[in-house]
Design an enzyme around this catalytic site. Structure first.
Site: not given
Ligand code: GLU
Length: 473
Positions: A244-246, A248, A254
Site C-alpha cells: 500500500s501507500k505506506r 512508498g 509515480e
C-alpha cells in the site's frame, strides 16, 4: 496449443498500480512468448467509479512500460448490446431465468438466513416459473433480474499457478447476471467478453480466484470451453502486509516521475512471482519473452522491495547509451554545456545515482551557481574560519596547471600538511560553496569538470557571503 489470446482488463477506477502492471506484463510476456494476441479491455461498466482520464492514464503507463496491445482498447461501456443479446440467448436456452423477487422480499430472505446463522443463498424460487408466465410478467412491466441457473455440481478449477480448487454447489447460488435496470454485472460482462474475444488464458490476480467457479459455470452456459486460469499471488510490502501507500510509491506513474526507467521496472515486476531459473535476475525484454512460462510462476505472495528496484534501476541507468540517457533526462538546458563537460559530468555522477531524477539534480550544478545552501551544512561550515580556509584553498588551486584533479588533490594535501588542518576542513566548505550541499562526488574530480574559473568564482563568492554574515560558533 491453440493460438494464444490473452487480455488485460483494468477497471479505470484508479491509475495503474504495480499489481495491475504485473498482471498486464505477464499477459503480455505470455502473448509474445507464444506469438499470440494481447488484448486490452477497459472494464468501465461501473459508471459511478470509472473515469475517462484514468483510462488515458492507464494507456499511457502501459505505453511507457512498452506493453503494446494488439487489439483494443475495447470498452465494456460500448458493448451493452452484446451482454443483452447473451442474456436473452441464455434465457431462450433455459440456462438463465428471470427472477421477480422484489428487493424487500430478498432482504427478508437474507434476514431469515442470518437468523438461522446461514450464509444467504437465493432460493431459486423463480426457476419454477414457466417461460410463458415469465414472458407475461415481463411484458406486463414487472421488474426482474436475470439469474444464471447454477448446475448442482462441484466445480473444479485447475489453476496453473494456484493448483486445484474445488467449489461445492452449496456455496454457489443462482447469481445475478443482469440487474433490474438492464445493467450487466461484473461476472457476466467479463465472461461474455472473454468468450466473444476467444480468450484462451486468463492471467489475473489471486483475488479473482473465488470468482472463478462462477466464471466456469458461465462459460459452460455460454457454450464455450473455459480458458486456462492462472491466478497470480498477492504483492506484499517488505513487512509482509499487503502493498500500500505506506510502503512508498505503488503507482507506475509515480515511479516514472521519480526517474525510474521502464525496462528496470518491467524487469523487477517480472520477478514478482515468476522465476526464470538459474538465479537469473537482470534480463532484457527479449530474454524475458523467451524464458517466460506460466509453469514457473509460484503460488505464494511476493514482496515488493523498493531497494532492490532502486538497485536494478541504477544498473539499467549505467547501461543506457549516453545519447539515449540525455533524451530520457528531458533536461534541454543541459545542451548549454560544452559537450566535453557534459560527457565528463555524466561520467562522474552517473555511477553514483540510481534514478534519472537524482542524475538530473547532480548535473544541475554545472549549469548554475547554487541558489540555496543546505542549512545543516551552513551551521557547520559557514563560520569565519571556513571563509579563510576557502580563500586559502582557492589561492592554492588557482596556480595549478594543468587543472587536473590529481594535481588539485596533491596541492590540497600539501596545504593541509603545512597548515595542520584536516583535509575535510578545507574540502567541506568548498563542497558547500560549489554545490550548496555536503553530498557530492569526489570534490576535485567535480572541480575539474566545473572548470577553474567557475570553481574559484563560487568559492570566493561563498567566502564573501560568510564574511558578511558568519555563522556563530
Ligand atoms: N476488471 C477486473 C479488475 O480490474 C479484472 C477482471 C479480470 O481480469 O477477469 O480487477
Amino acid at each position: 496449443m491453440d493460438s494464444v489470446r490473452v487480455r488485460f482488463a483494468p477497471s479505470p477506477t484508479g491509475s495503474l498500480h504495480v499489481g495491475g502492471a504485473r498482471t498486464a506484463l505477464y499477459n503480455w510476456l505470455f502473448a509474445r512468448r507464444h506469438s499470440g494476441t494481447f488484448i486490452l479491455r477497459i472494464e468501465d461498466t461501473d459508471v459511478e467509479r470509472s473515469r475517462k482520464e484514468l483510462t488515458s492514464q492507464i494507456l499511457e503507463a502501459m505505453t511507457w512500460l512498452g506493453l503494446s496491445w494488439d487489439e483494443g482498447p475495447y470498452f465494456q461501456s460500448e458493448r451493452y448490446a452484446h451482454y443483452q443479446e447473451a442474456a436473452n440467448r441464455l434465457i431462450d436456452e433455459g440456462k438463465a431465468y428471470r427472477a421477480f423477487e422484489t428487493p424487500e422480499e430478498l432482504e427478508a430472505e437474507k434476514k431469515r438466513a442470518e437468523a438461522e446463522g446461514k450464509a444467504f443463498r437465493y432460493s431459486g424460487a423463480c426457476r419454477a416459473l414457466s417461460r410463458e408466465e415469465s414472458d407475461r410478467r415481463a411484458a406486463a412491466g414487472e421488474k426482474f433480474v436475470i439469474r444464471l441457473l447454477m448446475p448442482e455440481e462441484t466445480i473444479v478449477v485447475n489453476d496453473v499457478v494456484q493448483g486445484r480448487a474445488e467449489f461445492s454447489p452449496d456455496v454457489l447460488d443462482d447469481f445475478v447476471l443482469v440487474r433490474s435496470d438492464g445493467h450487466p454485472l461484473y461476472h457476466f460482462s467479463v465472461c461474455v467478453d472473454d468468450a466473444a474475444m476467444g480468450i484462451t488464458h486468463v492471467i489475473r490476480g489471486v483475488d479473482h480466484l473465488p470468482n472463478t467457479p462462477k466464471h466456469v459455470a458461465l462459460f459452460r452456459a455460454l457454450g464455450v470451453k473455459p480458458p486456462v486460469f492462472a491466478h497470480l499471488g498477492m504483492i506484499l510490502g517488505t513487512d509482509g502486509k499487503k502493498l500500500s501507500k505506506r510502503h512508498g510509491a505503488a503507482g507506475v506513474e509515480e515511479f516514472r516521475e521519480m526517474g525510474f526507467l521502464p525496462q528496470a521496472l518491467v524487469n523487477f515486476l517480472a520477478l514478482l512471482g515468476w522465476s526464470p531459473g538459474e538465479d537469473r535476475e537482470r534480463m532484457t525484454t527479449e530474454e524475458m519473452i523467451s524464458l517466460f512460462s506460466l509453469e514457473r510462476i509460484g503460488p505464494s505472495p511476493s514482496r515488493f522491495d523498493h531497494e532492490k528496484l532502486a538497485w536494478m534501476n541504477g544498473q539499467s541507468l549505467q547501461e543506457t547509451p549516453e545519447p539515449e540517457l540525455l533524451a530520457l533526462l528531458k533536461a534541454p538546458e543541459l545542451s548549454a554545456l560544452p559537450e566535453e563537460t557534459l560527457h565528463a559530468a555524466i561520467g562522474l555522477h552517473r555511477p553514483r545515482t540510481k534514478t534519472l531524477v537524482e542524475l538530473r539534480k547532480a548535473l544541475s550544478i554545472y549549469l548554475e551557481d547554487p541558489a540555496e545552501f543546505d542549512p545543516a551544512g551552513m551551521k557547520k561550515f559557514a563560520r569565519r574560519e571556513d571563509a579563510a580556509h576557502l580563500r586559502t584553498l582557492a589561492a592554492r588551486l588557482s596556480s595549478i596547471e594543468p587543472f587536473t584533479h590529481t594535481g588539485m588533490e596533491e596541492a590540497a594535501r600539501a596545504l593541509a600538511e603545512e597548515t595542520g588542518l584536516k583535509l575535510g576542513a578545507l574540502a567541506q566548505p568548498a563542497r558547500l560553496a560549489l554545490t550548496g550541499s555536503l553530498a557530492s562526488p569526489p570534490l576535485f574530480e567535480m572541480i575539474e569538470v566545473l572548470g577553474k574559473e567557475t570553481a574559484l568564482r563560487r568559492m570566493l563568492s561563498f567566502a564573501g557571503r560568510i564574511e558578511a554574515n558568519p555563522h556563530p560558533h
